[in-house]
Write a protein that holds these residues in place. Structure first.
Motif, PDB file in Angstrom:
ATOM      1  N   GLY A  49      42.426  45.483  48.529  1.00 41.85           N
ATOM      2  CA  GLY A  49      41.145  44.868  47.910  1.00 41.85           C
ATOM      3  C   GLY A  49      41.317  44.714  46.398  1.00 41.85           C
ATOM      4  N   LEU A  50      42.287  45.190  45.659  1.00 43.62           N
ATOM      5  CA  LEU A  50      42.442  44.909  44.318  1.00 43.62           C
ATOM      6  C   LEU A  50      42.727  43.627  44.086  1.00 43.62           C
ATOM      7  N   LEU A  51      43.516  42.962  45.043  1.00 42.59           N
ATOM      8  CA  LEU A  51      43.704  41.551  45.037  1.00 42.59           C
ATOM      9  C   LEU A  51      42.456  40.725  44.979  1.00 42.59           C
ATOM     10  N   LEU A  52      41.785  41.082  45.724  1.00 39.21           N
ATOM     11  CA  LEU A  52      40.271  40.323  45.691  1.00 39.21           C
ATOM     12  C   LEU A  52      39.566  40.429  44.427  1.00 39.21           C
ATOM     13  N   GLY A  53      39.805  41.571  43.493  1.00 42.10           N
ATOM     14  CA  GLY A  53      39.182  41.704  42.313  1.00 42.10           C
ATOM     15  C   GLY A  53      40.003  40.873  41.412  1.00 42.10           C
ATOM     16  N   TRP A  58      39.866  35.626  38.118  1.00 41.32           N
ATOM     17  CA  TRP A  58      40.594  34.396  37.760  1.00 41.32           C
ATOM     18  C   TRP A  58      39.769  33.099  38.144  1.00 41.32           C
ATOM     19  N   LEU A  59      39.043  33.152  39.186  1.00 38.77           N
ATOM     20  CA  LEU A  59      38.709  31.939  39.853  1.00 38.77           C
ATOM     21  C   LEU A  59      37.216  31.630  39.700  1.00 38.77           C
ATOM     22  N   ALA A  60      36.471  32.870  39.424  1.00 34.48           N
ATOM     23  CA  ALA A  60      35.031  32.539  39.402  1.00 34.48           C
ATOM     24  C   ALA A  60      34.510  32.044  38.158  1.00 34.48           C
ATOM     25  N   PRO A  61      33.759  30.979  38.128  1.00 32.33           N
ATOM     26  CA  PRO A  61      33.137  30.456  37.092  1.00 32.33           C
ATOM     27  C   PRO A  61      32.183  31.494  36.387  1.00 32.33           C
ATOM     28  N   ARG A  62      32.271  31.416  34.892  1.00 31.20           N
ATOM     29  CA  ARG A  62      31.554  31.985  33.790  1.00 31.20           C
ATOM     30  C   ARG A  62      30.268  31.686  33.447  1.00 31.20           C
ATOM     31  N   VAL A  63      29.403  32.791  33.191  1.00 30.14           N
ATOM     32  CA  VAL A  63      28.254  32.278  32.670  1.00 30.14           C
ATOM     33  C   VAL A  63      28.124  32.697  31.187  1.00 30.14           C
ATOM     34  N   SER A  93      36.797  36.858  50.218  1.00 23.13           N
ATOM     35  CA  SER A  93      36.840  37.667  51.224  1.00 23.13           C
ATOM     36  C   SER A  93      36.974  37.442  52.608  1.00 23.13           C
ATOM     37  N   VAL A  94      36.567  35.968  52.938  1.00 22.36           N
ATOM     38  CA  VAL A  94      36.852  35.503  54.124  1.00 22.36           C
ATOM     39  C   VAL A  94      38.500  35.207  54.434  1.00 22.36           C
ATOM     40  N   GLY A  95      38.833  34.679  53.250  1.00 26.09           N
ATOM     41  CA  GLY A  95      40.193  34.275  53.424  1.00 26.09           C
ATOM     42  C   GLY A  95      41.220  35.533  53.593  1.00 26.09           C
ATOM     43  N   LEU A  96      40.871  36.579  52.837  1.00 25.73           N
ATOM     44  CA  LEU A  96      41.741  38.023  52.801  1.00 25.73           C
ATOM     45  C   LEU A  96      41.273  38.438  54.068  1.00 25.73           C
ATOM     46  N   GLY A  97      40.134  38.335  54.518  1.00 21.83           N
ATOM     47  CA  GLY A  97      39.839  38.836  56.242  1.00 21.83           C
ATOM     48  C   GLY A  97      40.813  38.255  56.954  1.00 21.83           C
ATOM     49  N   VAL A  98      40.876  36.741  57.067  1.00 27.97           N
ATOM     50  CA  VAL A  98      41.812  36.203  58.135  1.00 27.97           C
ATOM     51  C   VAL A  98      43.167  36.770  57.688  1.00 27.97           C
ATOM     52  N   LEU A  99      43.468  36.746  56.594  1.00 33.11           N
ATOM     53  CA  LEU A  99      45.234  37.124  56.539  1.00 33.11           C
ATOM     54  C   LEU A  99      45.284  38.513  57.108  1.00 33.11           C
ATOM     55  N   SER A 100      44.365  39.450  56.620  1.00 37.44           N
ATOM     56  CA  SER A 100      44.530  40.786  57.164  1.00 37.44           C
ATOM     57  C   SER A 100      44.353  40.921  58.680  1.00 37.44           C
ATOM     58  N   ALA A 101      43.674  40.214  59.395  1.00 38.91           N
ATOM     59  CA  ALA A 101      43.620  40.145  60.886  1.00 38.91           C
ATOM     60  C   ALA A 101      44.847  39.259  61.478  1.00 38.91           C
ATOM     61  N   VAL A 102      45.246  38.482  61.051  1.00 40.65           N
ATOM     62  CA  VAL A 102      46.664  37.727  61.451  1.00 40.65           C
ATOM     63  C   VAL A 102      47.922  38.707  61.320  1.00 40.65           C
ATOM     64  N   ALA A 127      36.609  45.479  50.347  1.00 40.67           N
ATOM     65  CA  ALA A 127      35.581  44.837  49.749  1.00 40.67           C
ATOM     66  C   ALA A 127      35.014  45.549  48.533  1.00 40.67           C
ATOM     67  N   LEU A 128      34.540  46.740  48.710  1.00 39.89           N
ATOM     68  CA  LEU A 128      33.972  47.665  47.667  1.00 39.89           C
ATOM     69  C   LEU A 128      34.747  47.737  46.426  1.00 39.89           C
ATOM     70  N   ALA A 129      36.018  47.932  46.837  1.00 41.06           N
ATOM     71  CA  ALA A 129      37.160  48.137  45.704  1.00 41.06           C
ATOM     72  C   ALA A 129      37.243  46.738  45.020  1.00 41.06           C
ATOM     73  N   GLY A 130      37.315  45.733  45.643  1.00 44.73           N
ATOM     74  CA  GLY A 130      37.819  44.447  44.926  1.00 44.73           C
ATOM     75  C   GLY A 130      36.429  44.099  44.098  1.00 44.73           C
ATOM     76  N   TRP A 131      35.167  44.406  44.592  1.00 45.73           N
ATOM     77  CA  TRP A 131      33.997  44.204  43.791  1.00 45.73           C
ATOM     78  C   TRP A 131      33.643  44.896  42.333  1.00 45.73           C
ATOM     79  N   ARG A 132      34.061  46.210  42.580  1.00 49.72           N
ATOM     80  CA  ARG A 132      33.956  47.112  41.343  1.00 49.72           C
ATOM     81  C   ARG A 132      35.454  46.973  40.442  1.00 49.72           C
ATOM     82  N   PHE A 133      36.466  46.547  41.074  1.00 52.95           N
ATOM     83  CA  PHE A 133      37.495  46.369  40.142  1.00 52.95           C
ATOM     84  C   PHE A 133      37.429  44.993  39.463  1.00 52.95           C
ATOM     85  N   GLY A 134      36.805  43.898  40.111  1.00 55.67           N
ATOM     86  CA  GLY A 134      36.370  42.705  39.516  1.00 55.67           C
ATOM     87  C   GLY A 134      35.297  43.039  38.099  1.00 55.67           C
ATOM     88  N   LEU A 135      34.412  43.588  38.304  1.00 58.53           N
ATOM     89  CA  LEU A 135      33.509  44.161  37.229  1.00 58.53           C
ATOM     90  C   LEU A 135      34.326  44.788  36.129  1.00 58.53           C
TER      91      LEU A 135
END
Length: 233
Positions: A49-53, A58-63, A93-102, A127-135
């Protein structure tokens, strides 16, 4: 007087009795090794999940905000960056979910309940860790301090926000559903049971009782058999 029960002999048409099962050898039983594998999956996926954060920051557009010295305003009121940030989190999240399942399927093709549970728990935590780590990695949530550092009329990045909290379910749902599908399609199959016709070998009809051999007929040379002598008084 004792009572005796009648014992019926087994019929050749009766199915053979199954062999006695050994204790602890029930098919499909969960072993300690399965529980250990499920715990390993939950731990590894949760840490991912740290990778998700990192990717979200890095990729999310900024306001961007701008300050006039007294208040803070949106630089572009028609910007869709907030919605794009939620979409970025969802797709990652969907991409990392696919990778983890495979990855879990390639590691243990046999599947099993502990693996699915470990994958689901680890994905929810990731998912929770990636969310909080990204914030935490993103811009500061203190807009007043950020505006003071940027200066009057200078735009600065707003903190990341996840407005659609339902995106947190994207990773666990994608991982569990895909893993179940992979196991159902390409997982090992149980061997087909052998056909049971109710008897072993072939049926032998009972032999007919043999008739007693006839006594030999008297010949002409010997004559008729002599009559037994009567006792004299």
């Amino acid at each position: 007087m004792g009572v005796t029960e009648a014992v019926t002999p087994p019929s050749p048409f009766d199915p053979p009795s199954p062999p006695p099962e050994k204790p602890g050898a029930a098919p499909g039983a969960i072993t300690p090794a399965d529980v250990r594998d499920g715990a390993v999956v939950a731990l590894v996926v949760g840490v991912a999940g740290l990778l998700l954060g990192l990717l979200w920051v890095w990729l999310a557009p900024r306001v961007q905000y701008v300050s006039n010295g007294e208040a803070v305003f949106l630089r572009n009121t028609e910007s869709e960056a907030r919605i794009a940030a939620d979409g970025t989190f969802f797709l990652l999240s969907v991409g990392l979910g696919v990778l983890s399942a495979v990855g879990v399927f390639l590691w243990r093709r046999t599947g099993g309940v502990p693996l699915v549970v470990g994958l689901a728990v680890g994905s929810c935590f990731a998912a929770l860790a990636g969310w909080r780590f990204g914030l935490w990695l993103g811009p500061s949530t203190d807009l007043v301090a950020a505006a003071a550092r940027a200066g009057k009329g200078v735009p600065f990045d707003a903190p990341l926000q996840l407005l659609a909290h339902g995106a947190l379910l994207a990773w666990p749902m994608a991982a569990v559903l895909l893993h179940l599908g992979l196991t159902a399609l390409w997982g090992p199959r149980d061997p087909d049971p052998e056909p049971d016709f109710g008897w072993s070998g072939y049926y032998r009809a009972p032999e007919a009782p043999t008739a007693p051999e006839p006594a030999p007929a008297p010949s002409a040379e010997t004559g008729p058999p002599a009559a037994p002598e009567t006792p004299r008084p």
